[in-house]
Design a protein around this motif. Structure first.
Motif, PDB file in Angstrom:
ATOM      1  N   ASP A  10       0.825  -1.210   0.000  1.00 20.01           N
ATOM      2  CA  ASP A  10       0.000   0.000   0.000  1.00 20.01           C
ATOM      3  C   ASP A  10       0.857   1.257   0.000  1.00 20.01           C
ATOM      4  O   ASP A  10       1.710   1.446   0.869  1.00 20.01           O
ATOM      5  CB  ASP A  10      -0.926   0.000   1.221  1.00 20.01           C
ATOM      6  CG  ASP A  10      -1.958  -1.107   1.147  1.00 20.01           C
ATOM      7  OD1 ASP A  10      -2.812  -1.047   0.253  1.00 20.01           O
ATOM      8  OD2 ASP A  10      -1.894  -2.036   1.969  1.00 20.01           O
ATOM      9  N   VAL A  14       0.905   0.314  -5.127  1.00 18.43           N
ATOM     10  CA  VAL A  14      -0.379   0.848  -5.584  1.00 18.43           C
ATOM     11  C   VAL A  14      -0.768   2.066  -4.751  1.00 18.43           C
ATOM     12  O   VAL A  14      -0.364   2.204  -3.596  1.00 18.43           O
ATOM     13  CB  VAL A  14      -1.499  -0.219  -5.490  1.00 18.43           C
ATOM     14  CG1 VAL A  14      -1.352  -1.257  -6.578  1.00 18.43           C
ATOM     15  CG2 VAL A  14      -1.499  -0.885  -4.119  1.00 18.43           C
ATOM     16  N   ASP A  15      -1.579   2.929  -5.349  1.00 17.98           N
ATOM     17  CA  ASP A  15      -1.989   4.165  -4.683  1.00 17.98           C
ATOM     18  C   ASP A  15      -3.220   3.906  -3.823  1.00 17.98           C
ATOM     19  O   ASP A  15      -4.302   4.432  -4.081  1.00 17.98           O
ATOM     20  CB  ASP A  15      -2.281   5.245  -5.728  1.00 17.98           C
ATOM     21  CG  ASP A  15      -2.536   6.600  -5.086  1.00 17.98           C
ATOM     22  OD1 ASP A  15      -2.130   6.788  -3.923  1.00 17.98           O
ATOM     23  OD2 ASP A  15      -3.150   7.460  -5.742  1.00 17.98           O
ATOM     24  N   THR A  16      -3.035   3.085  -2.784  1.00 19.63           N
ATOM     25  CA  THR A  16      -4.157   2.724  -1.918  1.00 19.63           C
ATOM     26  C   THR A  16      -4.164   3.478  -0.596  1.00 19.63           C
ATOM     27  O   THR A  16      -5.152   3.410   0.140  1.00 19.63           O
ATOM     28  CB  THR A  16      -4.147   1.213  -1.626  1.00 19.63           C
ATOM     29  OG1 THR A  16      -2.812   0.811  -1.296  1.00 19.63           O
ATOM     30  CG2 THR A  16      -4.629   0.421  -2.831  1.00 19.63           C
ATOM     31  N   LEU A  84      -7.962   1.086  -9.412  1.00 14.88           N
ATOM     32  CA  LEU A  84      -6.729   0.785  -8.689  1.00 14.88           C
ATOM     33  C   LEU A  84      -5.557   1.320  -9.500  1.00 14.88           C
ATOM     34  O   LEU A  84      -5.229   0.792 -10.556  1.00 14.88           O
ATOM     35  CB  LEU A  84      -6.580  -0.721  -8.471  1.00 14.88           C
ATOM     36  CG  LEU A  84      -5.334  -1.170  -7.700  1.00 14.88           C
ATOM     37  CD1 LEU A  84      -5.354  -0.614  -6.281  1.00 14.88           C
ATOM     38  CD2 LEU A  84      -5.242  -2.693  -7.667  1.00 14.88           C
ATOM     39  N   ASP A  85      -4.947   2.378  -8.996  1.00 21.47           N
ATOM     40  CA  ASP A  85      -3.824   3.004  -9.697  1.00 21.47           C
ATOM     41  C   ASP A  85      -2.503   2.422  -9.207  1.00 21.47           C
ATOM     42  O   ASP A  85      -2.270   2.318  -7.999  1.00 21.47           O
ATOM     43  CB  ASP A  85      -3.821   4.515  -9.463  1.00 21.47           C
ATOM     44  CG  ASP A  85      -5.016   5.204 -10.105  1.00 21.47           C
ATOM     45  OD1 ASP A  85      -5.430   4.757 -11.189  1.00 21.47           O
ATOM     46  OD2 ASP A  85      -5.529   6.174  -9.514  1.00 21.47           O
ATOM     47  N   THR A  86      -1.647   2.057 -10.146  1.00 28.07           N
ATOM     48  CA  THR A  86      -0.318   1.565  -9.786  1.00 28.07           C
ATOM     49  C   THR A  86       0.650   2.734  -9.688  1.00 28.07           C
ATOM     50  O   THR A  86       0.445   3.790 -10.278  1.00 28.07           O
ATOM     51  CB  THR A  86       0.204   0.567 -10.828  1.00 28.07           C
ATOM     52  OG1 THR A  86       0.261   1.207 -12.107  1.00 28.07           O
ATOM     53  CG2 THR A  86      -0.695  -0.650 -10.905  1.00 28.07           C
ATOM     54  N   LYS A  87       1.722   2.511  -8.949  1.00 26.70           N
ATOM     55  CA  LYS A  87       2.753   3.526  -8.821  1.00 26.70           C
ATOM     56  C   LYS A  87       3.669   3.498 -10.053  1.00 26.70           C
ATOM     57  O   LYS A  87       3.949   2.429 -10.609  1.00 26.70           O
ATOM     58  CB  LYS A  87       3.570   3.281  -7.549  1.00 26.70           C
ATOM     59  CG  LYS A  87       2.806   3.593  -6.270  1.00 26.70           C
ATOM     60  CD  LYS A  87       2.539   5.081  -6.149  1.00 26.70           C
ATOM     61  CE  LYS A  87       1.979   5.445  -4.791  1.00 26.70           C
ATOM     62  NZ  LYS A  87       1.886   6.904  -4.603  1.00 26.70           N
ATOM     63  N   ILE A 118      -5.333  -7.598  -4.553  1.00 25.62           N
ATOM     64  CA  ILE A 118      -4.597  -6.530  -5.231  1.00 25.62           C
ATOM     65  C   ILE A 118      -3.513  -7.098  -6.136  1.00 25.62           C
ATOM     66  O   ILE A 118      -3.368  -6.681  -7.294  1.00 25.62           O
ATOM     67  CB  ILE A 118      -4.002  -5.555  -4.195  1.00 25.62           C
ATOM     68  CG1 ILE A 118      -5.138  -4.749  -3.541  1.00 25.62           C
ATOM     69  CG2 ILE A 118      -2.982  -4.622  -4.845  1.00 25.62           C
ATOM     70  CD1 ILE A 118      -4.689  -3.832  -2.422  1.00 25.62           C
ATOM     71  N   LEU A 122      -3.343  -6.779 -10.244  1.00 22.79           N
ATOM     72  CA  LEU A 122      -2.188  -6.222 -10.940  1.00 22.79           C
ATOM     73  C   LEU A 122      -1.575  -7.210 -11.932  1.00 22.79           C
ATOM     74  O   LEU A 122      -0.724  -6.835 -12.742  1.00 22.79           O
ATOM     75  CB  LEU A 122      -1.110  -5.808  -9.931  1.00 22.79           C
ATOM     76  CG  LEU A 122      -1.445  -4.665  -8.975  1.00 22.79           C
ATOM     77  CD1 LEU A 122      -0.324  -4.481  -7.961  1.00 22.79           C
ATOM     78  CD2 LEU A 122      -1.692  -3.368  -9.739  1.00 22.79           C
TER      79      LEU A 122
END
Length: 219
Positions: A10, A14-16, A84-87, A118, A122
């Protein structure tokens, strides 16, 4: 020599953390509590048991923490199912690690069910060598247990492991495990303490391969 890179999840993969803060803020508002970034920062990198202690310590024992957790988890889950945005640099880093023979383990304070969701979303479930989650350990970060378990799972030594973290508790946990930590800020901005403690501080995962290229793996 086996070399290991340990990933927090987190706020790192991912941008959680943004999602988690929004969910906590919403459910806390329902019981009349203004949950701010300041309080949220105290929970970063912590497992649910520790977060419950922190919340009760701030707002009192009468706060219905168990009920709030159920609502927060459900709300956050709906949010990440929608988006769900990834870094930046995550998949490129995995490409580099695989091409260069690095072991890869996720070490997250999240519950295993959520972490597996998650990682699968991904498409990384076949690209990691293992995962240690918050419900599998007795003591959460900054205790080193989760990182030591990750190294044991990968069959590597602490001195041949580098941790990628975005939280203060994770950074200290890595150092307590005898591992170097590359700090990649998300919610927590680096201060003097973090600057002294981290092996390196970078802006994104995209910068990690350059550091690994020159890392002195044998101390």
């Amino acid at each position: 020599m086996e070399r290991l890179v340990i990933f927090d999840m987190d706020g790192l993969m991912v941008d959680t953390e943004t999602v988690s803060f929004r969910a906590w803020h919403e459910v806390m508002k329902g019981v009349g509590i203004d949950f701010t970034r300041k309080e949220f920062d105290l929970t970063l990198g912590r497992n649910n048991r520790d977060i419950a202690v922190i919340i009760k310590g701030i707002y009192g024992e009468e706060v219905p923490v168990d009920e709030l957790f159920v609502k927060k988890i459900a709300l956050a889950q709906r949010m990440i199912e929608e988006k769900l945005d990834t870094k930046p640099g995550l998949f490129e880093l995995f490409d580099y690690l695989e091409a260069n023979g690095y072991r890869r383990v996720v070490a997250t304070s999240s519950h295993r069910t959520r972490a597996e969701f998650i990682v699968k979303k991904l498409g990384l479930e076949e690209r990691i060598d293992g995962m240690v989650t918050g419900d599998q350990i007795r003591k959460g970060k900054p205790d080193p247990e989760i990182f030591l378990k990750a190294a044991e799972m990968a069959g590597t030594m602490s001195e041949n492991s580098i941790v990628l973290e975005d939280s203060r508790s994770g950074l200290h946990g890595a150092n307590n495990a005898g591992m170097r930590c590359i700090f990649i800020p998300d919610f927590t901005e680096p201060d003097d303490e973090i600057s002294r403690t981290a092996y390196r501080i970078v802006e994104s995962l995209a910068e990690v391969p350059k550091i690994l290229e020159v890392a002195a793996w044998i101390r």
